[in-house]
Write a protein that holds these residues in place. Structure first.
Motif, PDB file in Angstrom:
ATOM      1  N   ALA A 373     -14.217  78.860 -32.492  1.00  0.00           N
ATOM      2  CA  ALA A 373     -13.911  80.017 -31.600  1.00  0.00           C
ATOM      3  C   ALA A 373     -14.181  81.270 -32.100  1.00  0.00           C
ATOM      4  O   ALA A 373     -14.967  81.844 -31.553  1.00  0.00           O
ATOM      5  N   THR A 374     -13.351  81.503 -32.859  1.00  0.00           N
ATOM      6  CA  THR A 374     -13.568  83.000 -33.452  1.00  0.00           C
ATOM      7  C   THR A 374     -15.072  83.237 -34.358  1.00  0.00           C
ATOM      8  O   THR A 374     -15.508  84.354 -33.854  1.00  0.00           O
ATOM      9  N   ALA A 375     -15.615  82.512 -35.127  1.00  0.00           N
ATOM     10  CA  ALA A 375     -16.702  82.875 -35.807  1.00  0.00           C
ATOM     11  C   ALA A 375     -17.751  82.846 -34.895  1.00  0.00           C
ATOM     12  O   ALA A 375     -18.820  83.725 -34.929  1.00  0.00           O
ATOM     13  N   THR A 376     -17.832  82.116 -34.007  1.00  0.00           N
ATOM     14  CA  THR A 376     -18.933  81.725 -33.070  1.00  0.00           C
ATOM     15  C   THR A 376     -18.908  82.937 -31.990  1.00  0.00           C
ATOM     16  O   THR A 376     -20.149  83.273 -32.050  1.00  0.00           O
ATOM     17  N   THR A 383     -16.815  89.379 -28.991  1.00  0.00           N
ATOM     18  CA  THR A 383     -15.500  89.616 -29.717  1.00  0.00           C
ATOM     19  C   THR A 383     -14.369  89.790 -28.691  1.00  0.00           C
ATOM     20  O   THR A 383     -13.052  89.795 -29.472  1.00  0.00           O
ATOM     21  N   HIS A 384     -14.445  89.604 -27.570  1.00  0.00           N
ATOM     22  CA  HIS A 384     -13.253  89.338 -26.756  1.00  0.00           C
ATOM     23  C   HIS A 384     -12.746  87.972 -26.332  1.00  0.00           C
ATOM     24  O   HIS A 384     -12.114  87.754 -25.452  1.00  0.00           O
ATOM     25  N   LYS A 385     -13.563  87.214 -26.979  1.00  0.00           N
ATOM     26  CA  LYS A 385     -13.245  85.832 -26.876  1.00  0.00           C
ATOM     27  C   LYS A 385     -13.037  85.219 -28.040  1.00  0.00           C
ATOM     28  O   LYS A 385     -13.084  85.594 -29.229  1.00  0.00           O
ATOM     29  N   GLY A 386     -12.451  83.688 -28.122  1.00  0.00           N
ATOM     30  CA  GLY A 386     -12.159  83.241 -29.388  1.00  0.00           C
ATOM     31  C   GLY A 386     -10.982  83.439 -30.127  1.00  0.00           C
ATOM     32  O   GLY A 386     -10.782  82.815 -31.377  1.00  0.00           O
ATOM     33  N   ALA A 392      -8.178  90.346 -25.483  1.00  0.00           N
ATOM     34  CA  ALA A 392      -9.379  89.346 -25.266  1.00  0.00           C
ATOM     35  C   ALA A 392      -9.104  88.642 -23.771  1.00  0.00           C
ATOM     36  O   ALA A 392      -7.898  88.700 -23.118  1.00  0.00           O
ATOM     37  N   ASP A 393      -9.866  87.799 -23.441  1.00  0.00           N
ATOM     38  CA  ASP A 393     -10.010  87.048 -22.374  1.00  0.00           C
ATOM     39  C   ASP A 393      -8.899  86.375 -22.393  1.00  0.00           C
ATOM     40  O   ASP A 393      -8.646  85.564 -23.545  1.00  0.00           O
TER      41      ASP A 393
END
Length: 456
Positions: A373-376, A383-386, A392-393
């Motif tokens: 999640a975060t790294a992808t 950068t507002h996802k994961g 963040a979303d």
């Protein structure tokens, strides 16, 4: 939620936040996270009518709140090969597997996403169908290197190329000089060039794939094919100052050169896939072409080394490389690895498959969230996802990590019931997925958005 107006509050005794598991209250307004508080920060009644009129959702003690996964390697195949997969089925499968954002590969659709017109055609067919957020890669092929700038301006997340035969004639590979030309262009734009790194010459010198024996197929795609191609990627990244990414790493023998290149400061990232990390050659029977993929699933010793590379940070993240097909293309009647389509359908299964393998090796659910999640998300600029963080979303997964189940491919949302994961026993069940603060159900209308690079 003190002092914060919210329309949704999720109270989670267990949540993955800032790289660790802890209790939390996550507050949402208009599809974004507006607060992440300690667990005692807000009282809820388990239903509608919480504080300030917010809906309050109470998770149980066997559930963990995760950010929605971001899968940057998905072949949706629409338009052109929608009997293999399509945006409706692929994004339903993604949601059921806890994936709330996918980036679609430029092949195996027809046309390939190698021009702006092809991108627009794909966006037009996708827009009314998607159940999760969807972005698009562009393609770098010999006759369309001049289209790279226009595709970049149109908002693709980067460009995919092959250094060996792609398996479809409409997406030919780049030779070394063309690869240098492509990365010279992407370096100037600051764009990411993602590479299927197998060397064509090495593959041509190997014994051709033919017949039912998995060992013979494995010999036809030797680790040196990856190692040589990755050497070229490293050299050209250094020469051009470009940004590169190695797709679906299968050969652990490449990890040393990759580690050295990154230590040198090159802007180079690496992914692997659940099938390389949880399946191994020893368990693949002759004729079992559902396991065919390129590069191939290698032996257990190689797999151990891939895990070591992942733990050390030499592999950045894990994606599905969802590459589905119809059953007839797998040639089950003859079981010939030379004739069968190479690809593994796994979009709905990546999270439980990866978690099942990771837990056995002592890794935590927080590790899996970082890898999937975060790294992808970070590598493609989302950068507002994961992550579960303010701003963040509000893309969430309610995950039951201890729940065991057996994969029934006929019950998946994939269009075709063909997968290497059939009948595997897995740990971890996705109980609910939320996109922009709204739960996705089997009856939900498509609520996903089409994403472009740099979009917030």
């Amino acid at each position: 939620m003190r002092g914060v107006q919210a329309d949704l509050v999720i109270r989670a005794p267990r949540a993955i936040i800032d790289g660790r598991e802890r209790p939390a209250v996550v507050s949402v307004r208009e599809g974004r996270i507006v607060a992440v508080d300690a667990f005692d920060a807000a009282a809820g009644d388990g239903g509608d009518g919480g504080a300030d009129g917010a809906r309050v959702v109470e998770l149980t003690d066997d559930e963990v709140l995760l950010p929605g996964l971001v899968d940057t390697h998905v072949h949706v195949n629409e338009p052109g090969r929608t009997d293999w997969e399509g945006f409706d089925s692929a994004t339903r499968a993604a949601a059921a597997g806890g994936v709330t954002t996918i980036i679609d590969m430029p092949l195996n659709s027809i046309p390939s996403t190698v021009t702006v017109d092809a991108l627009r055609a794909k966006q037009e067919v996708a827009a009314p169908q998607v159940h999760v957020d969807v972005g698009f890669w562009g393609g770098a092929v010999p006759d369309h290197l001049s289209d790279i700038e226009a595709l970049h301006e149109a908002g693709v997340f980067g460009f995919k190329c092959f250094l060996a035969d792609s398996g479809v004639e409409e997406f030919p590979p780049l030779d070394p000089d063309q690869f240098r030309a492509a990365m010279t262009k992407t370096a100037r734009l600051g764009a990411l060039l993602i590479v299927h790194a197998e060397d064509a010459g090495t593959l041509e010198a190997a014994v051709p794939a033919s017949g039912r024996a998995y060992g013979d197929f494995l010999a036809s795609r030797p680790p040196t094919a990856e190692d040589v191609a990755i050497g070229l990627v490293i050299d050209v990244t250094r020469e051009t100052g470009g940004r590169s990414h190695v797709l679906h790493l299968s050969s652990a023998s490449a990890l040393g050169s990759l580690h050295a290149a990154r230590a040198e400061g090159l802007d180079l990232s690496v992914e692997s896939c659940p099938h390389y990390l949880a399946l191994d050659a020893d368990e693949i029977a002759d004729g079992a072409t559902q396991f065919k993929c390129c590069p191939p699933i290698r032996d257990h010793t190689n797999q151990d080394e891939l895990w070591a590379g992942l733990a050390a940070g030499d592999i950045d993240f894990v994606v599905s490389d969802h590459s589905p097909s119809t059953a007839d293309l797998k040639q089950f009647d003859v079981g010939d690895f030379g004739l069968a389509w190479g690809g593994i359908a796994s979009l709905q299964l990546g999270l439980p498959a990866m978690w099942s393998a990771a837990r056995e090796r002592g890794h935590t659910l927080a590790d899996v969230v970082r890898w999937m999640a975060t790294a992808t998300a970070d590598r493609v600029g989302l950068t507002h996802k994961g992550r579960l963080a303010v701003g963040a979303d509000a893309d969430f997964v309610v995950f039951a990590p201890e729940e065991e189940w057996v994969v029934d491919v006929t019950a998946l949302h994939h269009k075709n019931p063909v997968s290497a994961w059939a009948d595997h026993n897995l740990h971890g069940q996705v109980r609910q997925t939320w996109l922009h603060g709204i739960p996705i159900t089997n009856d939900s209308a498509p609520g996903g958005r089409l994403l472009t690079r740099g979009q917030r």
